[in-house]
Design an enzyme around this catalytic site. Structure first.
Site, short mmCIF file in Angstrom:
data_model
loop_
_atom_site.label_atom_id
_atom_site.label_comp_id
_atom_site.label_asym_id
_atom_site.label_seq_id
_atom_site.Cartn_x
_atom_site.Cartn_y
_atom_site.Cartn_z
CB CYS A 1 -0.86 0.05 1.26
SG CYS A 1 -2.11 -1.22 1.37
CD GLU B 1 -2.45 4.02 2.94
OE1 GLU B 1 -1.97 3.35 2.01
OE2 GLU B 1 -3.66 4.06 3.20
#
Ligand code: THU
Length: 156
Positions: free
Chosen positions: A73, A75
């Site tokens: 991901c 993030e």
């Protein structure tokens, strides 16, 4: 038995234009990051931008792989890069935004593993991380600390 409840507070801004300058800048960096995502399998782009205590901004985007679970991901790409390069600097804030396969900006709320990762770095620095999430329709939600998104987090 006692029925208990918890309250989650966050600030919602009706427009990106209403954000504080530093938050707007971080979100714009997340948008730039999303445009560079490598997501040929889902067609969904996510951009994240992390602001460190020293003012540096580190970006990340989702990186997919033909062996699906091998991807990561946006993030965690941003957070791991930030912490790999600045192990002694606290993370102040993270901004996250998605772009769908119709090329429209949309919400990308952090998954459980990303929430746990934000939690880890909050615990490390003992400072709350400001979490700036685009929520669609030009709106932005801001959470002061991971507890709002990950209550009852794991500890031992
Ligand atoms: N994804 C992120 O990068 N961050 C999130 O918060 C949720 C999902 C990515 C993973 C995958 O590449 C794509 O979005 C679709 O799930």
């Amino acid at each position: 038995m006692t029925r208990k409840s918890i309250k989650i507070e966050y600030d919602e801004y009706n427009s990106i234009e209403l954000l504080e300058a530093s938050d707007k800048e971080l979100l714009l960096q997340a948008m730039n990051a999303a445009d560079k995502a490598y997501s040929p399998y889902s067609g969904f782009k996510v951009g994240a931008a992390v602001r460190l205590g020293n003012g540096n901004i580190v970006i990340g985007n989702n990186q997919e792989n033909i062996a699906y679970p091998s991807g990561l991901c946006a993030e965690r790409v941003a957070l791991f890069s930030a912490m790999a390069n600045n192990p002694d600097t606290a993370v102040d804030a993270i901004a996250v935004i998605g772009k769908n396969s119709n090329n429209q900006w949309c919400a990308a709320l952090p998954c459980g593993a990303c929430r746990q990762t934000i939690c880890e770095y909050e615990n490390l620095s003992k400072k709350k991380i400001r979490i700036i999430l685009y929520s669609g329709d030009n709106k932005v939600s801001i959470f002061e600390g991971i507890n709002a998104l990950l209550p009852f987090s794991f500890e031992f």
